[in-house]
Scaffold this active site. Structure first.
Site, short mmCIF file in Angstrom:
data_model
loop_
_atom_site.label_atom_id
_atom_site.label_comp_id
_atom_site.label_asym_id
_atom_site.label_seq_id
_atom_site.Cartn_x
_atom_site.Cartn_y
_atom_site.Cartn_z
N GLU A 5 -9.89 1.80 40.91
CA GLU A 5 -8.87 0.72 41.75
C GLU A 5 -9.37 -0.62 41.58
O GLU A 5 -9.45 -1.02 41.01
CB GLU A 5 -9.42 0.87 43.36
CG GLU A 5 -11.14 0.09 43.67
CD GLU A 5 -11.90 0.03 44.81
OE1 GLU A 5 -11.05 -0.99 45.45
OE2 GLU A 5 -12.53 0.75 45.44
N SER A 20 -12.48 -1.20 52.72
CA SER A 20 -11.95 -3.12 52.50
C SER A 20 -11.34 -4.35 52.89
O SER A 20 -12.48 -5.21 52.59
CB SER A 20 -10.22 -2.32 53.02
OG SER A 20 -9.20 -2.96 51.81
#
Length: 730
Positions: A249, A139
């Protein structure tokens, strides 16, 4: 898992930053706990920067990963970072350095990037070249890895070997189509949360910001800076990338567009998209995607090709005779043991052993046969803990030595380590055992034993001095003579099944020291004199005419580290051979004490020991001998050993002296013992050490009757010493 994340998403969107941080840290602790038995963790600080180095017990790579955690630049302490760092280290067999970089909104850009650079420089200072360093992050941490690459490129510094990016956040402007297309599919992340994170990272806490908020266009330009959103950077000459992303995602395009731009920039990149998966799915280590870690391991091997090589070393000068002298009924093995105050947990001891063997590459070995000499090869992993046999020092067969030349044995409260003598001597074995027990105490009780009194730092790299053959270093210029007369040999009926009887005589150490001081001699001299008298008593019972008596002599090993400044953990002992000629008449105890004292004083000097070393070392030097194949050397050395090796003395008496340990160690260990195996062609050997105010004298034999033990007991009782005896006699 997907259902649980879906339920949690609205809670995460509404909770405070402080609550998010606490939750994320709990997740990290859970991940680390799952692999706690497979890793070693050392926390440390770089100024105000908290870090940890996580080492796998089964280390297969010489490289290191610098891991930068995710959390939107706003969450993630060292506890969280150590979570996936532990997973990486355990599953990939590589060291991982975790960094708790400064978080927003308290510390805005470029604080996190500055901290990442400081951590990278620290790895360089430890001796890791850029080609040995990989970056990994998920991330925000994945994007930060690419930002660090760009920072290094700006400075013109050599790039690390590669990057492993998991759902990397490379575009803080959220320009990819997936932010819209996957908005309802991603159970974990929302666009609103990402906007909050990016604002914190660039502008800090808005409640304290008295300035004018940036316009949408200024905001986009601020967040499009290459060091903030590396997707917009110049990516040429970046090293290979392995990128993972979930098919559902919302940040999928951050990974996909980064991958495509890397390729068009001439870089190597591989993108792995998991259909139906969410942001950062790799961190969950799901069974369905266990193959992802195989891909990471392959990437590590391809980018850091030099995997950890097993160390090998030639046998030291004293050890070369041991493999040749082994026979079907005898192996030269000795034991050191520690008896704890409560039963040993074998699972924890196994974990402690896996840590300890990494510190002892000259002891945690197997023996291999080369064409000209035997050599030792480091073990790839620790051996399994063994259960006790019916008797100590059961024969270590050649097949076992080829797999592992030492063993660790548990019985009730006792931890025992048995070593093939080619690896080390009693002093080196004692350092190993004390370090192993200290690690066990740490893992079992959480008590750190200081690295003093021969206990080594488990995380310290072994020095070359510890691994050297000190005989070669300290051998003198002139060689000593080997001439000596044969000594009396005790005889008996050998146990048909190889059973060894060990009898331990236990003395009050203060009482023995007091008796030795009266005579102005050492405890070793005092006990050696008593053993010589016991051996002579056995000869008198079995040889009826004095004219047939032979000299009574002992081999007393000498720890050469007390005479020469050596730190080796390998064999570094020679011997003295005190004794008397029994034909000359009856000898009293005090008379024998004086004989032993003066003989050992004459023999145990640096010059005499250096000459003895030279005698042995010179035997290796002739070119014809070095070029002789091993199988011929074995035949010759075995013949010499049988003809001469043990005929000059009755048996060995090896005294390790007072075993010094820190208080944190003695708090858990109530007793220690040292046991030699019996001789190859004679039935006895003796050994001793002092611990906790007691002297433990171990007498081992492989014959069914016990002539020497009875005489030892009688001699010491006649000297007025209280003696307690224990035995495994059957």
């Amino acid at each position: 898992m997907r259902a649980q994340l879906t339920l949690l998403r609205p809670i995460l969107d509404s909770c405070s930053l402080a609550t998010s941080r606490k939750g994320q840290d709990r997740v990290g602790k859970l991940m680390a706990r799952a692999h706690k038995d497979e890793i070693i963790t050392e926390d440390f600080s770089l100024g105000q920067l908290d870090c940890a180095m996580i080492s796998p017990k089964d280390e297969v790579s010489n490289g290191v990963i610098l891991y930068l955690h995710g959390g939107g630049f706003t969450a993630g302490s060292l506890n969280y970072a150590k979570g996936f760092g532990s997973v990486l280290a355990a599953k990939c067999g590589i060291k991982v350095m975790c960094v708790a970089y400064r978080l927003a909104p308290e510390h805005i850009f470029p604080a996190a990037l500055d901290d990442a650079l400081e951590a990278y420089l620290h790895l360089l200072s430890l001796g890791y070249g850029p080609e040995k360093i990989l970056l990994c992050g998920e991330s925000a941490g994945g994007g930060l890895c690419y930002s660090l690459f760009l920072r290094l490129k700006e400075k013109g510094w050599t790039q690390p070997a590669g990057i492993i990016a998991i759902s990397p956040w490379t575009d803080l402007t959220a320009s990819g189509d997936s932010y819209t297309q996957n908005e309802k599919l991603d159970p974990h992340m929302t666009k609103a949360r990402l906007k909050f994170f990016s604002d914190c990272y660039l502008y800090g806490d808005k409640s304290e910001n008295t300035g004018i908020p940036p316009s949408p266009e200024d905001d986009r330009q601020n967040k499009a800076q290459p060091l903030v959103s590396p997707l917009f950077g110049e990516l040429e000459k970046l090293p290979p990338s392995l990128i993972f992303a979930g098919g559902d995602e919302i940040m999928l395009d951050d990974a996909r567009l980064m991958h495509e731009k890397l390729l068009t920039s001439g870089c190597k990149s591989k993108l792995e998209i998991a259909p139906g998966m969410w942001h950062g799915y790799v961190l969950y280590a799901l069974k369905e995607f266990s193959g992802d870690f195989q891909k990471i391991r392959r990437f590590i091997r391809s980018t850091v090709p030099d995997q950890k090589k097993l160390r090998w070393m030639a046998l030291d000068n004293a050890a070369k005779i041991f493999p040749a002298s082994k026979n079907r009924n005898w192996s030269n093995v000795f034991r050191l043991s520690a008896t704890l105050k409560e039963p040993v947990d074998s699972e924890i001891l196994q974990s402690a052993l896996e840590v300890t063997v990494r510190r002892f590459p000259s002891i945690a070995v197997r023996m291999r046969a080369g064409f000209f000499w035997y050599y030792l090869e480091e073990l790839p992993k620790a051996p399994k803990i063994m259960d006790e046999q019916p008797y100590p020092l059961s024969r270590m067969i050649q097949g076992d030595i080829r797999k592992c030349a030492f063993r660790v044995i548990v019985y009730d409260n006792r931890i025992a380590a048995e070593f093939f003598h080619a690896l080390t001597d009693g002093n080196g074995g004692l350092v190993f055992l004390k370090t192993l027990v200290a690690e066990y105490i740490l893992q079992k009780y959480g008590v750190a034993v200081p690295c003093t009194d021969g206990i080594l730092d488990r995380l310290e790299e072994p020095s070359e001095e510890e691994l050297e053959d000190s005989f070669l270093r300290y051998a003198g210029e002139y060689a000593a003579s080997r001439k000596a007369t044969d000594a009396y040999r005790i005889q008996g009926n050998r146990e048909p099944d190889g059973f060894c009887t060990n009898t331990t005589f236990i003395f009050d150490a203060d009482a023995v020291v007091a008796e030795a001081k009266k005579r102005k001699i050492t405890v070793t001299t005092y006990m050696a004199a008593a053993l010589l008298l016991a051996a002579q008593a056995v000869q008198a019972q079995n040889v009826h005419h004095r004219r047939h008596y032979k000299p009574v002599k002992l081999v007393v090993p000498v720890n050469l580290r007390k005479l020469f400044p050596s730190r080796t953990l390998r064999n570094f002992v020679l011997y003295a051979t005190p004794g008397f000629d029994a034909k000359l008449g009856d000898f009293g105890f005090d008379e024998v004490c004086r004989i032993v004292h003066h003989q050992m004083g004459l023999e145990i000097t640096p010059k005499n020991m250096a000459a003895m070393m030279a005698t042995n070392v010179n035997d290796e030097k002739p070119l014809f001998l070095r070029a002789t194949p091993l199988f011929i050397k074995n035949v010759v050395m075995k013949a010499v050993f049988v003809a001469v090796g043990e005929r000059k003395t009755c048996f060995n008496f090896s005294n390790l002296g007072v075993v010094q340990v820190p208080e944190e160690f003695s708090r858990y260990v109530e007793r220690m013992d040292f046991v030699l195996s019996s001789q190859a062609s004679a039935p006895y050997n003796t050994s001793a050490l002092t611990y906790g105010g007691k002297i433990y004298l171990n007498v081992i034999r492989n014959i069914s009757d016990a002539p020497l033990e009875r005489e030892i007991y009688r001699v010491f009782r006649a000297l007025g010493l209280h003696v307690r005896a224990e035995s495994n006699t059957r």
